[in-house]
Design an enzyme around this catalytic site. Structure first.
Site, mmCIF file in Angstrom:
data_model
loop_
_atom_site.group_PDB
_atom_site.id
_atom_site.type_symbol
_atom_site.label_atom_id
_atom_site.label_comp_id
_atom_site.label_asym_id
_atom_site.label_seq_id
_atom_site.Cartn_x
_atom_site.Cartn_y
_atom_site.Cartn_z
ATOM 1 N N ASN A 9 0.775 -2.302 -8.447
ATOM 2 C CA ASN A 9 0.219 -1.703 -7.231
ATOM 3 C C ASN A 9 0.392 -0.187 -7.346
ATOM 4 O O ASN A 9 1.499 0.316 -7.273
ATOM 5 C CB ASN A 9 0.992 -2.266 -6.022
ATOM 6 C CG ASN A 9 0.644 -1.573 -4.727
ATOM 7 O OD1 ASN A 9 -0.333 -0.832 -4.645
ATOM 8 N ND2 ASN A 9 1.456 -1.809 -3.699
ATOM 9 N N TRP A 10 -0.721 0.508 -7.530
ATOM 10 C CA TRP A 10 -0.643 1.961 -7.756
ATOM 11 C C TRP A 10 -0.450 2.754 -6.467
ATOM 12 O O TRP A 10 -0.262 3.973 -6.515
ATOM 13 C CB TRP A 10 -1.907 2.456 -8.459
ATOM 14 C CG TRP A 10 -2.075 1.952 -9.855
ATOM 15 C CD1 TRP A 10 -1.164 1.236 -10.598
ATOM 16 C CD2 TRP A 10 -3.224 2.136 -10.690
ATOM 17 N NE1 TRP A 10 -1.678 0.969 -11.831
ATOM 18 C CE2 TRP A 10 -2.938 1.505 -11.923
ATOM 19 C CE3 TRP A 10 -4.449 2.777 -10.526
ATOM 20 C CZ2 TRP A 10 -3.862 1.498 -12.973
ATOM 21 C CZ3 TRP A 10 -5.362 2.766 -11.570
ATOM 22 C CH2 TRP A 10 -5.067 2.147 -12.775
ATOM 23 N N LYS A 11 -0.597 2.081 -5.319
ATOM 24 C CA LYS A 11 -0.469 2.780 -4.025
ATOM 25 C C LYS A 11 -1.391 4.011 -4.021
ATOM 26 O O LYS A 11 -2.451 3.978 -4.629
ATOM 27 C CB LYS A 11 1.000 3.119 -3.760
ATOM 28 C CG LYS A 11 1.892 1.885 -3.947
ATOM 29 C CD LYS A 11 3.271 2.037 -3.412
ATOM 30 C CE LYS A 11 4.025 0.723 -3.641
ATOM 31 N NZ LYS A 11 5.363 0.716 -3.082
ATOM 32 N N HIS A 95 0.685 -5.722 2.695
ATOM 33 C CA HIS A 95 1.822 -5.039 2.061
ATOM 34 C C HIS A 95 2.711 -4.438 3.148
ATOM 35 O O HIS A 95 2.214 -3.996 4.184
ATOM 36 C CB HIS A 95 1.292 -3.947 1.126
ATOM 37 C CG HIS A 95 2.377 -3.343 0.291
ATOM 38 N ND1 HIS A 95 3.191 -2.357 0.776
ATOM 39 C CD2 HIS A 95 2.805 -3.620 -0.968
ATOM 40 C CE1 HIS A 95 4.080 -2.038 -0.168
ATOM 41 N NE2 HIS A 95 3.854 -2.795 -1.227
ATOM 42 N N GLU A 97 4.056 -1.673 3.474
ATOM 43 C CA GLU A 97 3.679 -0.314 3.890
ATOM 44 C C GLU A 97 2.514 -0.362 4.880
ATOM 45 O O GLU A 97 2.455 0.449 5.808
ATOM 46 C CB GLU A 97 3.343 0.538 2.654
ATOM 47 C CG GLU A 97 4.607 0.949 1.914
ATOM 48 C CD GLU A 97 4.444 1.121 0.412
ATOM 49 O OE1 GLU A 97 3.310 1.278 -0.078
ATOM 50 O OE2 GLU A 97 5.487 1.086 -0.289
ATOM 51 N N GLU A 167 8.236 -9.768 -1.094
ATOM 52 C CA GLU A 167 8.738 -8.418 -1.308
ATOM 53 C C GLU A 167 9.697 -8.044 -0.182
ATOM 54 O O GLU A 167 9.251 -7.598 0.886
ATOM 55 C CB GLU A 167 7.580 -7.417 -1.323
ATOM 56 C CG GLU A 167 6.558 -7.674 -2.408
ATOM 57 C CD GLU A 167 5.838 -6.397 -2.808
ATOM 58 O OE1 GLU A 167 5.935 -6.024 -3.979
ATOM 59 O OE2 GLU A 167 5.207 -5.774 -1.952
ATOM 60 N N GLY A 173 10.682 0.318 -3.512
ATOM 61 C CA GLY A 173 10.797 1.756 -3.759
ATOM 62 C C GLY A 173 12.205 2.303 -3.585
ATOM 63 O O GLY A 173 12.407 3.517 -3.527
ATOM 64 N N SER A 211 11.234 -2.887 -6.536
ATOM 65 C CA SER A 211 12.039 -2.216 -7.570
ATOM 66 C C SER A 211 12.130 -3.002 -8.882
ATOM 67 O O SER A 211 13.166 -2.985 -9.543
ATOM 68 C CB SER A 211 13.434 -1.875 -7.030
ATOM 69 O OG SER A 211 13.337 -0.949 -5.963
ATOM 70 N N GLY A 232 5.398 -1.636 -8.184
ATOM 71 C CA GLY A 232 4.849 -0.362 -7.730
ATOM 72 C C GLY A 232 5.128 0.725 -8.760
ATOM 73 O O GLY A 232 4.422 0.861 -9.764
ATOM 74 N N GLY A 233 6.190 1.482 -8.533
ATOM 75 C CA GLY A 233 6.529 2.655 -9.344
ATOM 76 C C GLY A 233 6.460 2.427 -10.849
ATOM 77 O O GLY A 233 5.903 3.245 -11.588
#
Ligand code: PGA
Length: 250
Positions: A9-11, A95, A97, A167, A173, A211, A232-233
C-alpha cells in the site's frame, strides 16, 4: 498451501513517473516467482499508468479506496467501474487511515465492498482494533462488529473471494508489529468467524498488516494462519519490496 498474497500500500506517495519506474523494476524482479501473488496499490492518479506498466506480468494492481456509486455528482470521488477500467483488479476498503482521518464507518465500508464486487474488483477489506480497544480487551468485539457490518449482505461465495486485512491500528506505521503468535491467534478467530458466517467455507484469504518489513516478514509468514501481508512503508522501494516478496515465496 495457497500462494501467499503480498500487497504493498503506497498511500500518498509516488508520482505517475515514480509508479511506472517502480512497476517496471518490480516486474523484472519477481517474474520468476509463481508461488506468490504480488499486488501494489498506487494513488488514483497513477493507477492507469501502473496497470499499463504491469500488463502481462505477475504484478497485480489495487486502488486504495473507491466510491460506491457508479457515476454522478460526487465531486472528488472515483467509482469502482472507473478503477476497473483503469486496469486495477483489487481495491483496499476501510483502511484505518480512511476510518480515522476521513470518517469512514462500517456502514460505508459495507457499501464500498458491495460496490467493489459489482465493478468486478476484489475487495481487500481492512479491520483492526486501536490500542485503547486492545488494552480494554475489546479486540474481538471490535472485529466482530467490523465484519458483521462491513460484510453485511454478502453471499458466502463473495466472502470466500474477498481478502481480509487484519491491521491492528497500533501497529500501523509505528514500527511495533504484532508478534507472529499474536497475529496468528487473532487470524484464527477471524477465520472461525468467517466459517460460521459462510457455513463452513474457509476460502477467505486473511492478511496481516502493521509494520511488516524484511526483518519480520519470514517469521510472520511462517504462521500457517497468515495467508499474506499488507505492507505500507516497506513496500515503497522496489528492490527491498521484491526481497520481501521473495521471502514470502520461499
Ligand atoms: P505500515 O502500513 O506497513 O507502514 O505499518 C501498513 C498499512 O497501513 O497497510
Amino acid at each position: 498451501m495457497r500462494a501467499p498474497f503480498i500487497a504493498g500500500n503506497w498511500k500518498m506517495y509516488k508520482t505517475v513517473a515514480d509508479a511506472v519506474k517502480y512497476v517496471k523494476e518490480l516486474r523484472g524482479l519477481v517474474k520468476d516467482l509463481d508461488a506468490v501473488e504480488v499486488v501494489v496499490a498506487p494513488t488514483f492518479t497513477a493507477l492507469f499508468a501502473a496497470a499499463e506498466a504491469a500488463r502481462n506480468s505477475n504484478v497485480g494492481i489495487a486502488a486504495q479506496d473507491l466510491y460506491w456509486e457508479r457515476e454522478g455528482a460526487f465531486t472528488g470521488e472515483v467509482s469502482g467501474q472507473m478503477i476497473r477500467e483503469a486496469g486495477a483488479t483489487y481495491a483496499i476498503v476501510g483502511h484505518s487511515e480512511r476510518r480515522t482521518l476521513f470518517g469512514e464507518t462500517d456502514a460505508s465500508v459495507n457499501r464500498k465492498v458491495v460496490a467493489a464486487f459489482a465493478a468486478g474488483l476484489c475487495p481487500i477489506a481492512c479491520i483492526g482494533e486501536t490500542l485503547d480497544q486492545r488494552e480494554r480487551k475489546e479486540t474481538f468485539d471490535v472485529l466482530d462488529r467490523q465484519m458483521k457490518q462491513g460484510l453485511d449482505g454478502l453471499s458466502a461465495e463473495q466472502i470466500g473471494q474477498l481478502v481480509i486485512a487484519y491491521e491492528p491500528v497500533w501497529a500501523i506505521g509505528t514500527g511495533r508489529n504484532a508478534t507472529p503468535e499474536d497475529a496468528a491467534r487473532v487470524h484464527a478467530e477471524i477465520r472461525a468467524w468467517l466459517r460460521r458466517r459462510t457455513e463452513g467455507q474457509g476460502a477467505t484469504r486473511i492478511l496481516y498488516g502493521g509494520s511488516v518489513n524484511l526483518k519480520n516478514a519470514a517469521a510472520l509468514l511462517a504462521e500457517r494462519e497468515l495467508d499474506g501481508v499488507l505492507v505500507g512503508g516497506a513496500s515503497l522501494e522496489p528492490a527491498g519490496w521484491a526481497e520481501l516478496v521473495r521471502t514470502a515465496a520461499a
